[in-house]
Scaffold this active site. Structure first.
Site, PDB file in Angstrom:
ATOM      1  N   HIS A 127      -4.782   1.095 -13.297  1.00  0.00           N
ATOM      2  CA  HIS A 127      -4.440  -0.275 -13.688  1.00  0.00           C
ATOM      3  C   HIS A 127      -3.210  -0.343 -14.580  1.00  0.00           C
ATOM      4  O   HIS A 127      -2.274  -1.107 -14.316  1.00  0.00           O
ATOM      5  CB  HIS A 127      -5.622  -0.937 -14.405  1.00  0.00           C
ATOM      6  CG  HIS A 127      -6.708  -1.386 -13.480  1.00  0.00           C
ATOM      7  ND1 HIS A 127      -7.837  -2.046 -13.912  1.00  0.00           N
ATOM      8  CD2 HIS A 127      -6.841  -1.272 -12.132  1.00  0.00           C
ATOM      9  CE1 HIS A 127      -8.609  -2.315 -12.880  1.00  0.00           C
ATOM     10  NE2 HIS A 127      -8.040  -1.838 -11.795  1.00  0.00           N
ATOM     11  N   TYR A 179       4.826   0.246  -3.469  1.00  0.00           N
ATOM     12  CA  TYR A 179       4.653  -0.826  -4.443  1.00  0.00           C
ATOM     13  C   TYR A 179       5.979  -1.319  -5.004  1.00  0.00           C
ATOM     14  O   TYR A 179       6.152  -2.506  -5.289  1.00  0.00           O
ATOM     15  CB  TYR A 179       3.742  -0.351  -5.571  1.00  0.00           C
ATOM     16  CG  TYR A 179       2.396   0.147  -5.096  1.00  0.00           C
ATOM     17  CD1 TYR A 179       1.564  -0.668  -4.326  1.00  0.00           C
ATOM     18  CD2 TYR A 179       1.947   1.424  -5.397  1.00  0.00           C
ATOM     19  CE1 TYR A 179       0.330  -0.223  -3.879  1.00  0.00           C
ATOM     20  CE2 TYR A 179       0.715   1.883  -4.962  1.00  0.00           C
ATOM     21  CZ  TYR A 179      -0.090   1.058  -4.200  1.00  0.00           C
ATOM     22  OH  TYR A 179      -1.304   1.502  -3.759  1.00  0.00           O
ATOM     23  N   LYS A 202     -11.061  -6.215 -13.184  1.00  0.00           N
ATOM     24  CA  LYS A 202     -11.775  -5.645 -14.332  1.00  0.00           C
ATOM     25  C   LYS A 202     -12.116  -4.183 -14.048  1.00  0.00           C
ATOM     26  O   LYS A 202     -12.180  -3.774 -12.875  1.00  0.00           O
ATOM     27  CB  LYS A 202     -13.022  -6.468 -14.633  1.00  0.00           C
ATOM     28  CG  LYS A 202     -13.957  -6.684 -13.416  1.00  0.00           C
ATOM     29  CD  LYS A 202     -14.821  -5.487 -13.143  1.00  0.00           C
ATOM     30  CE  LYS A 202     -15.521  -5.555 -11.808  1.00  0.00           C
ATOM     31  NZ  LYS A 202     -16.156  -4.274 -11.452  1.00  0.00           N
ATOM     32  N   SER A 233       0.854  -1.178   0.000  1.00  0.00           N
ATOM     33  CA  SER A 233       0.000   0.000   0.000  1.00  0.00           C
ATOM     34  C   SER A 233       0.897   1.236   0.000  1.00  0.00           C
ATOM     35  O   SER A 233       2.118   1.130   0.123  1.00  0.00           O
ATOM     36  CB  SER A 233      -0.912   0.001   1.234  1.00  0.00           C
ATOM     37  OG  SER A 233      -1.753   1.131   1.245  1.00  0.00           O
ATOM     38  N   ARG A 234       0.281   2.387  -0.136  1.00  0.00           N
ATOM     39  CA  ARG A 234       1.073   3.627  -0.112  1.00  0.00           C
ATOM     40  C   ARG A 234       1.540   3.976   1.291  1.00  0.00           C
ATOM     41  O   ARG A 234       2.433   4.801   1.469  1.00  0.00           O
ATOM     42  CB  ARG A 234       0.252   4.774  -0.711  1.00  0.00           C
ATOM     43  CG  ARG A 234       0.094   4.678  -2.228  1.00  0.00           C
ATOM     44  CD  ARG A 234      -0.824   5.750  -2.768  1.00  0.00           C
ATOM     45  NE  ARG A 234      -2.198   5.566  -2.304  1.00  0.00           N
ATOM     46  CZ  ARG A 234      -3.211   6.344  -2.655  1.00  0.00           C
ATOM     47  NH1 ARG A 234      -3.005   7.376  -3.454  1.00  0.00           N
ATOM     48  NH2 ARG A 234      -4.431   6.106  -2.204  1.00  0.00           N
TER      49      ARG A 234
END
Length: 321
Positions: free
Chosen positions: A77, A56, A95, A34-35
């Site tokens: 994404h 990340y 998705k 996570s950030r």
């Protein structure tokens, strides 16, 4: 036996569902990123995950991680897909896999260059029920496909600041629920359709609030896609053939279908389990990596993204008219 090590990028609600349901003999959920380190550590502790990263990049540099599951908002994404592929990781992305065909082509080229698997976490393409229905259809007993109806309505509080209506976060019904409806239609259509007509009603922020779209392919099969973020609609997919029609309730993760034949007989089909939807995605991803299963559904993913692009082209023409 080697267990594939998975890492999660993005720790929102869908990531929680993924971690909660993760149950595989061939895989282990090994890391999250996570950030903020605190958020990653809290998530990891809750689900018994060994490693937590506060950014990340560090997780992507972890050589023990084989596969990255991407669960960030849609607009982010492509950046995470490219970063993961560059780091030598296979990628399963939520998705809609990318915002458009241009982004997807870029990701595919990199995956092919790196000889890595890139796949979309689309439940419809992984549920056992759909494979069983495909076998029945291919047997010819239902005859030629004629028409598909794929409605999806979900009421969202009309708040311009939340992700569903925020254009900066790729809000709108199309990339959230629309990708399910279009994927449902494309799974059954014999070939890639064209968007014959599409009308959209925007929310006050400009994103699509509701729309109706007609698809038609070279076999003259038709599909109607109805989407809304301001009304509930039953997610009942209908696929009509010469010799009967089938209905699928709650089609995104369905494990049951019913076939109604023109002679008055019925057939009940049940396969798989709705509760295991995400595990089917994980299992099939591993099989593709191992070479035990071809990545056949990915051509459907590419077709769906192209359809979503074409729908938006129609909407832009609508604005200019």
């Amino acid at each position: 036996m080697k267990k594939f090590q998975w890492g999660i990028v993005g720790l929102g609600s869908i990531a929680h569902e993924f971690a909660e349901n993760f149950s595989q003999e061939t895989s282990e959920l090994a890391a999250v990123a996570s950030r903020t380190l605190e958020k990653a550590q809290t998530f990891a502790k809750h689900y018994g995950i060994k490693k937590a990263y506060g950014n990340y990049t560090d997780m992507l540099q972890d050589e023990t991680i084989d596969i990255i599951y991407i669960a960030v908002p849609n607009r982010q994404h492509i950046a995470h897909i490219l970063q993961a592929l560059e780091a030598g990781k296979h990628v399963l992305c939520e998705k809609a896999i990318t915002m458009n065909k241009e982004e997807l082509d870029q990701a595919i080229q990199l995956a092919e260059k790196k000889e890595l698997v890139l796949a979309e976490a689309m439940t419809i393409f992984n549920m056992p029920l759909y494979q069983q229905l495909r076998s029945i259809i291919d047997s010819g007993k239902l005859g030629a496909l004629k028409m598909i109806q794929a409605p999806f309505g979900s009421y969202k509080e009309p708040d311009p600041t939340n992700r569903f209506f925020n254009p900066d976060l790729a809000g709108g019904a199309l990339l959230d629920i629309g990708t399910y409806a279009v994927s449902f239609a494309r799974f059954f259509l014999s070939s890639q359709p064209k968007v014959i007509a599409s009308r959209m009603i925007p929310f006050e922020t400009g994103v699509d609030e509701q729309s109706v779209t007609i698809l038609q392919n070279k076999e003259n099969e038709l599909a109607a896609i109805s989407l809304t973020f301001q009304a509930k609609m039953p997610k009942v997919g209908i696929v009509a053939f010469e010799n009967g029609y089938l209905t699928i309730n709650d089609y995104p993760r369905a494990d049951k279908a019913e076939i109604f034949y023109t002679d008055g007989t019925k057939e009940f089909i049940e396969s798989g389990s709705t509760m295991e939807a995400m595990n089917y995605e994980i299992e099939n991803m591993v099989k593709i990596i191992e070479g035990k299963l071809p990545n056949r559904s990915f051509y459907l993913t590419k077709d769906v993204i192209s359809i979503l692009d074409d729908m938006q082209v129609h909407w832009k023409k609508q604005e200019l008219a």
